[in-house]
Design an enzyme around this catalytic site. Structure first.
Site, PDB file in Angstrom:
ATOM      1  N   LYS A 241       4.759  22.649 -14.915  1.00 25.36           N
ATOM      2  CA  LYS A 241       4.010  21.453 -14.523  1.00 25.36           C
ATOM      3  C   LYS A 241       3.695  21.471 -13.030  1.00 25.36           C
ATOM      4  CE  LYS A 241       3.370  16.600 -15.153  1.00 25.36           C
ATOM      5  NZ  LYS A 241       3.757  15.366 -15.847  1.00 25.36           N
TER       6      LYS A 241
ATOM      7  N   HIS B 115      -1.495   9.228 -28.046  1.00 25.61           N
ATOM      8  CA  HIS B 115      -1.591   7.899 -27.449  1.00 25.61           C
ATOM      9  C   HIS B 115      -2.207   6.901 -28.429  1.00 25.61           C
ATOM     10  CE1 HIS B 115      -1.377   9.262 -22.944  1.00 25.61           C
ATOM     11  NE2 HIS B 115      -0.236   9.398 -23.594  1.00 25.61           N
TER      12      HIS B 115
ATOM     13  N   HIS C 241       7.533   8.380 -27.581  1.00 27.34           N
ATOM     14  CA  HIS C 241       6.356   9.077 -27.043  1.00 27.34           C
ATOM     15  C   HIS C 241       6.289  10.524 -27.527  1.00 27.34           C
ATOM     16  CE1 HIS C 241       3.232  10.373 -24.300  1.00 27.34           C
ATOM     17  NE2 HIS C 241       4.034  11.292 -23.803  1.00 27.34           N
TER      18      HIS C 241
ATOM     19  N   HIS D 211      -2.198  14.599 -26.514  1.00 20.61           N
ATOM     20  CA  HIS D 211      -2.055  13.231 -26.016  1.00 20.61           C
ATOM     21  C   HIS D 211      -3.196  12.304 -26.436  1.00 20.61           C
ATOM     22  CE1 HIS D 211       1.163  15.044 -23.805  1.00 20.61           C
ATOM     23  NE2 HIS D 211       1.462  13.934 -23.180  1.00 20.61           N
TER      24      HIS D 211
ATOM     25  N   ASN E  21      -2.656  17.386 -21.165  1.00 23.38           N
ATOM     26  CA  ASN E  21      -2.858  16.336 -22.159  1.00 23.38           C
ATOM     27  C   ASN E  21      -2.922  16.860 -23.587  1.00 23.38           C
ATOM     28  OD1 ASN E  21      -3.053  14.144 -20.267  1.00 23.38           O
ATOM     29  ND2 ASN E  21      -5.102  14.867 -19.732  1.00 23.38           N
TER      30      ASN E  21
ATOM     31  N   GLU F  72      -6.248  15.640 -11.418  1.00 26.25           N
ATOM     32  CA  GLU F  72      -6.827  15.893 -12.732  1.00 26.25           C
ATOM     33  C   GLU F  72      -8.350  15.975 -12.691  1.00 26.25           C
ATOM     34  OE1 GLU F  72      -6.465  13.726 -16.928  1.00 26.25           O
ATOM     35  OE2 GLU F  72      -4.509  14.206 -16.096  1.00 26.25           O
TER      36      GLU F  72
ATOM     37  N   ARG G 125      -5.657  20.290 -14.602  1.00 25.25           N
ATOM     38  CA  ARG G 125      -4.497  19.455 -14.924  1.00 25.25           C
ATOM     39  C   ARG G 125      -4.661  18.745 -16.259  1.00 25.25           C
ATOM     40  NH1 ARG G 125      -0.923  15.159 -11.246  1.00 25.25           N
ATOM     41  NH2 ARG G 125       0.352  14.474 -12.998  1.00 25.25           N
TER      42      ARG G 125
ATOM     43  N   ARG H 147       0.802  -1.226   0.000  1.00 22.15           N
ATOM     44  CA  ARG H 147       0.000   0.000   0.000  1.00 22.15           C
ATOM     45  C   ARG H 147       0.837   1.280   0.000  1.00 22.15           C
ATOM     46  NH1 ARG H 147      -2.941  -3.342   3.669  1.00 22.15           N
ATOM     47  NH2 ARG H 147      -4.815  -4.152   2.670  1.00 22.15           N
TER      48      ARG H 147
ATOM     49  N   LYS I 222       1.899  10.898 -11.607  1.00 19.79           N
ATOM     50  CA  LYS I 222       1.143   9.925 -12.389  1.00 19.79           C
ATOM     51  C   LYS I 222       2.000   8.673 -12.586  1.00 19.79           C
ATOM     52  CE  LYS I 222      -2.162  12.506 -15.204  1.00 19.79           C
ATOM     53  NZ  LYS I 222      -2.583  12.789 -16.588  1.00 19.79           N
TER      54      LYS I 222
ATOM     55  N   GLU J 221       7.048  17.757 -25.338  1.00 18.61           N
ATOM     56  CA  GLU J 221       6.423  18.163 -24.079  1.00 18.61           C
ATOM     57  C   GLU J 221       6.811  19.602 -23.711  1.00 18.61           C
ATOM     58  OE1 GLU J 221       4.175  16.502 -22.659  1.00 18.61           O
ATOM     59  OE2 GLU J 221       4.434  14.390 -23.184  1.00 18.61           O
TER      60      GLU J 221
END
Length: 358
Positions: free
Chosen positions: A224, A249, A262, A245, A242, A234, A238, A118, A140, A182
């Site tokens: 950021k 993606h 990427h 993206h 993206n 998000e 936030r 955890r 993330k 980015e």
């Protein structure tokens, strides 16, 4: 040393930027909790920097584990492999996992750290430009699923981020420029310092001037950190991070994570987002042309050079985790900022995609 803080209450942490940082034993050890440390890396980065980092942790019980390099290894299989290693070597929740590598290692290591007993200590040591300006900051973590990228993950903040500029010295040109997609994104989100550097220092950037690149990394992390501090999970703003993206993606998924890095996929995605914004009259010709030229100047692709059907792009984007309902959720650029919108499937979206497919 450049330093900035990401403010999240009890989850706040510092980001350090300096050449030779992996050898700063006093600083790194300060953030390693517990008796044991696992350094997770890949088979490209480990031969270059693993021993340097291990030598900075001589007061700890240090283990290391490497996985093959590549986006296809950001998988549940790799996740299980790391968990098996931790369990077999009796790691406790108050021990530390250090991610030494690019975005794949950072995302995978962070998800392991978030879920092992955890939550265990976690430190980011990003070694690619893209990871330094993006994935290592913000918490993330994820692995990919065969049907979609980053579909399985958690929000989990590191204890610290150590950006050693020396790791860029061994970064291939293709990887170096991939990171700029980015950074361009932050400029489009309103980071004026970054846009100014692109306007005035482009030649130095292309020649990998370390001082200019360090400035870009600092301002990227600052932008950021600003966005994440305001919306950690998000729920709202936030999602602006993206930009490009949703398209990018899908391109990665449809080329099996083999053809594009990427950042390269995100570059094409930014062009598709600009196309869609232009269709709706939200971006002017001058801004569109500036960023189009900039992406090309940074050796980034703007056209898909693999056979991809527009219909496949639409169906893949439908599974994007950022969608909140039956509509497609996009981040679109305006002239000096971006905005979030939700759109039904339409010919305009399809045309925006088709324009960037060669």
């Amino acid at each position: 040393m450049r330093q900035l803080a990401l403010s999240l209450g009890e989850r706040s942490y510092n980001i350090y930027i300096e050449s030779g940082l992996l050898s700063n034993s006093a600083l790194i050890t300060r953030y390693c909790i517990g008796e044991s440390v696992l350094i997770l890396s890949n088979d490209v980065v480990a031969p270059l920097y693993l021993e340097k980092l291990k030598s900075s942790l001589k007061d700890k019980n240090v283990f290391h584990l490497t996985i093959p390099d590549g986006e296809s290894f950001k998988s549940l299989e790799s996740y299980t492999k790391v968990l098996d290693f931790l369990i077999k070597n009796s790691f406790r929740r108050n021990d530390t996992l250090i991610a030494l590598g690019g975005g794949v290692i950072g995302d995978l290591g962070g998800f392991v750290a978030a879920s092992y007993q955890r939550g265990m200590g976690f430190i980011q040591c990003p070694t690619t430009l893209l990871a330094q300006v993006d994935s290592s900051v913000g918490g993330k973590t994820a692995v990919n699923h065969p049907l979609g990228k980053n579909m399985i993950g958690a929000f989990y903040q590191p204890l610290a981020v150590f950006i050693d500029m020396q790791t860029l010295d061994t970064l291939p040109e293709k990887e170096y420029f991939s990171g700029f997609a980015e950074i361009v994104k932050y400029a489009m989100l309103g980071a004026a310092e970054i846009k100014q550097l692109f306007e005035t220092k482009l030649s130095a950037i292309q020649q990998r001037d370390p001082e200019v690149v360090a400035e870009l990394i600092y301002y990227s992390c600052a932008k950021k950190a600003e966005v994440v501090s305001a919306d950690e999970r998000e729920a709202g703003s936030r999602a602006l991070l993206n930009l490009g993206h949703t398209f990018g993606h899908a391109i990665e998924r449809l080329t099996n994570y083999q053809h594009y890095l990427h950042g390269e996929a995100i570059s094409i995605g930014i062009m598709m987002a600009m196309n869609l914004s232009k269709e709706y009259g939200d971006i002017n010709n001058e801004t569109y042309a500036f960023y189009h030229r900039l992406l090309l100047a940074l050796n980034l692709p703007v056209i898909v050079d693999k056979p991809i059907a527009v219909s496949d792009m639409m169906s893949t984007m439908k599974l994007d985790k950022k969608n909140l309902n039956s509509k497609y959720r996009f981040v679109l650029p305006k002239d000096d900022h971006c905005f979030i919108t939700e759109l039904q499937a339409s010919e305009l979206i399809e045309q925006s995609i088709a324009k960037q497919i060669g």
